[in-house]
Design a protein around this motif. Sequence first.
Motif, mmCIF file in Angstrom:
data_model
loop_
_atom_site.group_PDB
_atom_site.id
_atom_site.type_symbol
_atom_site.label_atom_id
_atom_site.label_comp_id
_atom_site.label_asym_id
_atom_site.label_seq_id
_atom_site.Cartn_x
_atom_site.Cartn_y
_atom_site.Cartn_z
ATOM 1 N N ASN A 127 0.853 -1.180 0.000
ATOM 2 C CA ASN A 127 0.000 0.000 0.000
ATOM 3 C C ASN A 127 0.893 1.235 0.000
ATOM 4 N N GLN A 128 0.702 2.114 -0.988
ATOM 5 C CA GLN A 128 1.563 3.287 -1.103
ATOM 6 C C GLN A 128 1.439 4.198 0.106
ATOM 7 N N SER A 129 0.255 4.324 0.670
ATOM 8 C CA SER A 129 0.039 5.217 1.805
ATOM 9 C C SER A 129 0.818 4.740 3.020
ATOM 10 N N GLY A 130 1.721 5.564 3.518
ATOM 11 C CA GLY A 130 2.511 5.213 4.699
ATOM 12 C C GLY A 130 3.622 4.230 4.442
ATOM 13 N N ALA A 131 3.965 3.972 3.169
ATOM 14 C CA ALA A 131 4.976 2.954 2.866
ATOM 15 C C ALA A 131 6.345 3.320 3.411
ATOM 16 N N ALA A 132 6.708 4.612 3.340
ATOM 17 C CA ALA A 132 8.037 5.017 3.809
ATOM 18 C C ALA A 132 8.214 4.709 5.297
ATOM 19 N N GLY A 133 7.198 5.002 6.079
ATOM 20 C CA GLY A 133 7.287 4.698 7.511
ATOM 21 C C GLY A 133 7.384 3.215 7.781
ATOM 22 N N ARG A 134 6.626 2.425 7.037
ATOM 23 C CA ARG A 134 6.682 0.972 7.254
ATOM 24 C C ARG A 134 8.043 0.403 6.856
ATOM 25 N N VAL A 135 8.638 0.930 5.793
ATOM 26 C CA VAL A 135 9.973 0.466 5.396
ATOM 27 C C VAL A 135 10.985 0.796 6.485
ATOM 28 N N GLY A 136 10.893 2.000 7.037
ATOM 29 C CA GLY A 136 11.814 2.379 8.111
ATOM 30 C C GLY A 136 11.689 1.479 9.326
ATOM 31 N N TRP A 137 10.450 1.224 9.750
ATOM 32 C CA TRP A 137 10.259 0.330 10.892
ATOM 33 C C TRP A 137 10.694 -1.097 10.568
ATOM 34 N N SER A 138 10.526 -1.496 9.323
ATOM 35 C CA SER A 138 10.952 -2.837 8.931
ATOM 36 C C SER A 138 12.447 -3.022 9.128
ATOM 37 N N PHE A 139 13.251 -2.011 8.736
ATOM 38 C CA PHE A 139 14.692 -2.092 8.942
ATOM 39 C C PHE A 139 15.017 -2.183 10.435
ATOM 40 N N SER A 140 14.327 -1.391 11.252
ATOM 41 C CA SER A 140 14.591 -1.418 12.691
ATOM 42 C C SER A 140 14.275 -2.784 13.287
ATOM 43 N N ILE A 141 13.131 -3.345 12.920
ATOM 44 C CA ILE A 141 12.700 -4.615 13.506
ATOM 45 C C ILE A 141 13.620 -5.755 13.083
ATOM 46 N N ARG A 142 13.920 -5.809 11.793
ATOM 47 C CA ARG A 142 14.709 -6.950 11.320
ATOM 48 C C ARG A 142 16.131 -6.932 11.887
ATOM 49 N N HIS A 143 16.658 -5.766 12.221
ATOM 50 C CA HIS A 143 18.014 -5.686 12.768
ATOM 51 C C HIS A 143 18.063 -5.993 14.262
ATOM 52 N N MET A 144 16.913 -6.114 14.911
ATOM 53 C CA MET A 144 16.925 -6.469 16.331
ATOM 54 C C MET A 144 17.379 -7.914 16.539
ATOM 55 N N GLY A 145 17.062 -8.806 15.600
ATOM 56 C CA GLY A 145 17.506 -10.191 15.714
ATOM 57 C C GLY A 145 19.021 -10.322 15.685
ATOM 58 N N PRO A 146 19.692 -9.801 14.642
ATOM 59 C CA PRO A 146 21.150 -9.820 14.645
ATOM 60 C C PRO A 146 21.773 -9.099 15.833
ATOM 61 N N LEU A 147 21.132 -8.026 16.297
ATOM 62 C CA LEU A 147 21.653 -7.313 17.455
ATOM 63 C C LEU A 147 21.712 -8.226 18.674
ATOM 64 N N LEU A 148 20.655 -8.984 18.909
ATOM 65 C CA LEU A 148 20.645 -9.924 20.029
ATOM 66 C C LEU A 148 21.620 -11.077 19.796
ATOM 67 N N ALA A 149 21.727 -11.525 18.542
ATOM 68 C CA ALA A 149 22.637 -12.634 18.237
ATOM 69 C C ALA A 149 24.088 -12.259 18.476
ATOM 70 N N LEU A 150 24.439 -11.017 18.175
ATOM 71 C CA LEU A 150 25.830 -10.598 18.283
ATOM 72 C C LEU A 150 26.219 -10.186 19.698
ATOM 73 N N THR A 151 25.267 -10.150 20.609
ATOM 74 C CA THR A 151 25.578 -9.938 22.017
ATOM 75 C C THR A 151 25.496 -11.271 22.753
ATOM 76 N N GLY A 152 24.287 -11.809 22.871
ATOM 77 C CA GLY A 152 24.138 -13.100 23.539
ATOM 78 C C GLY A 152 24.817 -14.228 22.796
ATOM 79 N N GLY A 153 24.747 -14.207 21.453
ATOM 80 C CA GLY A 153 25.384 -15.266 20.675
ATOM 81 C C GLY A 153 26.895 -15.245 20.778
ATOM 82 N N ALA A 154 27.484 -14.045 20.781
ATOM 83 C CA ALA A 154 28.939 -13.944 20.920
ATOM 84 C C ALA A 154 29.382 -14.423 22.304
ATOM 85 N N TRP A 155 28.602 -14.072 23.327
ATOM 86 C CA TRP A 155 28.921 -14.566 24.672
ATOM 87 C C TRP A 155 28.829 -16.084 24.727
ATOM 88 N N LEU A 156 27.792 -16.644 24.107
ATOM 89 C CA LEU A 156 27.625 -18.098 24.103
ATOM 90 C C LEU A 156 28.750 -18.777 23.336
#
Length: 388
Positions: A127-156
């Motif tokens: 949906n074109q309406s609000g697409a820019a905001g959804r793309v921005g939040w998508s980048f934030s959300i998807r990078h939370m997984g690697p962020l946790l992996a590179l802290t807890g995963g590196a410790w493990l």
Amino acid sequence: MLRLIRETEAGPTVTSSVVLGMVLVGDALLYAILPIHAETFGVSLLWVGVLLSINRFVRLFLYGSIAHLGAIWGLRRLMVSGAALGAASTLVVAVGSGEPVLLLARIAWGAAFAALSVSVLAYATYNQSGAAGRVGWSFSIRHMGPLLALTGGAWLAGTGGPRVALLVLGAVSLLAVPLARRLPNPPFTRPTGASGWWPGRPGRVDAVKFGVALAVDGMFVAMVGLLFQARMETETAVLAAGLVLAGKHLGVVVLSPVGGMVAERMGSARTGFWAILLLAAGMGLLAMDRLFIGIVLVLAAQPVLLTVLPILAVEASPKPALSALASLNAWRDLGAAIGPLVALPLYQWTGALPLFTSATLLVLILSFWVSSRRGGTRKNAINPRKTT
């Protein structure tokens, strides 16, 4: 809660981004541990460069075909298949050893990420309406997984070993499969352009993205563990590299929206110019062995460029926005793939100084190129089928 999220307009974007973030965890940790633990997995440092690059070459060649496949299968099936294949790839690396096994696993991961990234972008821009905001939040959300992996995963990895860490993260990725099955299955029109293996001639912004990815996602990401290993014990270097790569993802989560706000005030080209200058300064400091401040500047500049360059690509391209973004991603993957493939072997022969000096000169040239972009901005509809 999941039902409430799914029923909102942003629900598919949130859910699909969570799926991608969960599957990304194994790949993210691999960049921190494989260069240091190459012998544990039965490969040479040269093969580490191949393994960290091959998935990006696979993605480069598959983006067009995956997008067309989504029109036949549907987005939900594409997401489920990508999540299952990505989880399997992490588990195979965790238990496998030697070049052939790990190479097949990384090829599978490349196909999985291509399917997931195209699908997540399609959900966000349907949906074109609000697409820019959804793309921005998508980048934030998807990078939370690697962020946790590179802290807890590196410790493990430092306490239980790299294989144990990857097994745990592979199990986490498997949980993304049932979540992907909850996604809706909207109609997905066939994108413009051929479905072949080559993304086509790069535009100016594509070339800038290629150079930035070569320097940051290729050289910097692949070599950060080795830079620390020259200064400290191996276990400490793994943890330090994991924290730096986690900081890279944290920077995307926090600074990408900031970059968008700055671009609204200053303009995308001007913001990109100053961000690339900041990146050049960081690379130059790394060449002078000023690791701390150099890393900070690189991690500050990269999220801004991640946000600004897609905006410039959509504004400058004569193609529909989805096709322009697909081309941008393909050239980014090519740069990120060449980076470790070239940098890791050269590091053994020349050291860090010539490599990061070359990267500094490259990004300086790119800063003037992006600032000299001509042509006005325009409204480039992401999905003209949906305007409400």
